[in-house]
Design a protein around this motif. Structure first.
Motif, PDB file in Angstrom:
ATOM      1  N   ASP A  28       0.744  -1.361   0.041  1.00 46.74           N
ATOM      2  CA  ASP A  28      -0.101   0.092   0.068  1.00 46.74           C
ATOM      3  C   ASP A  28       0.990   1.252  -0.159  1.00 46.74           C
ATOM      4  OD1 ASP A  28      -1.995   1.840   0.232  1.00 46.74           O
ATOM      5  OD2 ASP A  28      -2.410   1.102   2.277  1.00 46.74           O
ATOM      6  N   LEU A  29       0.668   2.082  -0.842  1.00 48.09           N
ATOM      7  CA  LEU A  29       1.570   3.153  -1.194  1.00 48.09           C
ATOM      8  C   LEU A  29       0.872   4.529  -0.748  1.00 48.09           C
ATOM      9  CD1 LEU A  29       3.462   2.380  -4.556  1.00 48.09           C
ATOM     10  CD2 LEU A  29       4.343   1.998  -2.191  1.00 48.09           C
ATOM     11  N   GLU A  30       0.124   4.473  -0.162  1.00 49.49           N
ATOM     12  CA  GLU A  30      -0.879   5.449   0.590  1.00 49.49           C
ATOM     13  C   GLU A  30      -1.426   6.292  -0.569  1.00 49.49           C
ATOM     14  OE1 GLU A  30       0.647   7.870   3.870  1.00 49.49           O
ATOM     15  OE2 GLU A  30       1.631   6.003   4.727  1.00 49.49           O
ATOM     16  N   ASP A  31      -0.753   7.496  -0.967  1.00 40.91           N
ATOM     17  CA  ASP A  31      -1.031   8.419  -1.943  1.00 40.91           C
ATOM     18  C   ASP A  31      -1.281   7.760  -3.228  1.00 40.91           C
ATOM     19  OD1 ASP A  31      -1.185  10.219   0.210  1.00 40.91           O
ATOM     20  OD2 ASP A  31       0.692  11.244  -0.365  1.00 40.91           O
ATOM     21  N   GLY A  66      -1.991   4.515  -4.062  1.00 40.19           N
ATOM     22  CA  GLY A  66      -2.911   3.044  -4.373  1.00 40.19           C
ATOM     23  C   GLY A  66      -1.739   1.929  -4.143  1.00 40.19           C
ATOM     24  N   ASP A  67      -2.354   0.837  -4.556  1.00 34.83           N
ATOM     25  CA  ASP A  67      -1.529  -0.204  -4.095  1.00 34.83           C
ATOM     26  C   ASP A  67      -0.563  -0.423  -5.289  1.00 34.83           C
ATOM     27  OD1 ASP A  67      -2.915  -1.048  -2.138  1.00 34.83           O
ATOM     28  OD2 ASP A  67      -4.099  -2.386  -3.111  1.00 34.83           O
TER      29      ASP A  67
END
Length: 190
Positions: A50-53, A55-56
């Protein structure tokens, strides 16, 4: 940060993400190889983050390798052909895929296996994002597709066979050269 690029004649300009200002991006991926059944191995690799800003981040790859030594028993080295397919996605922003068809060879002495290969590869990437320019009402969708420049790849490497533990490293010579390393555990190996 967004970097604007002016088109020829100054009529249009495009905006691209500035990137991370790094020369390389390491990524560790779990991988399992099952085989051999009739001289064929199946390899699967997968990771999701999960790369936060953004998405996946999803990476999924699979491949089949088939030994030719069962047909060509006179060869002094182990030879195989392989087909590998990999996809790499980051949220709704990037979707990349690659295919490799290869001829592989290896030669083992106690504790060390030397290996190499020649492969034909293809890849493509689709990128899409929305750019908001300060002071403008409408957002602009930036979208482009690219095909990889690689077509041939030559690989040379070695594996240290330390009982069930295997440590390998190889160098791939292509349009974009790469260095890779790995550590693995072999179960029920000869």
């Amino acid at each position: 940060m967004i970097v604007p690029v002016e088109a020829s004649g100054g009529l249009l300009d495009y905006a691209f993400p500035a990137g991370f200002n790094v020369d390389y991006m390491p990524l560790a991926t779990p991988q399992v190889t099952i085989g051999s059944l009739l001289g064929t191995d199946l390899t699967i690799r997968y990771i999701t983050l999960d790369l936060e800003d953004l998405g996946d981040l999803d990476l999924f790859g699979w491949g089949l390798r088939h030994s030719l030594n069962q047909y060509l028993t006179f060869l002094p080295v182990d030879v195989a052909i392989g087909y590998y397919n990999q996809s790499f996605k980051i949220g709704d922003y990037m979707d990349a895929s690659a295919v490799l068809i290869s001829l592989q060879g290896s030669y083992s002495v106690p504790v060390i296996t030397f290996y190499g290969g020649l492969g034909i590869e293809s890849s493509n990437i689709d990128v899409q994002y929305t750019y908001s320019r300060e002071g403008e009402v409408a957002d602009e969708t930036i979208k482009f597709e690219m095909e990889g420049a690689n077509s041939l790849r030559f690989t040379i490497g070695l594996t240290l066979n330390l009982g069930p533990v295997k440590i390998n490293g190889d160098y791939n010579i292509a349009k974009q050269n790469t260095l890779s390393a790995g550590i693995g555990i072999g179960i029920n190996q000869k």
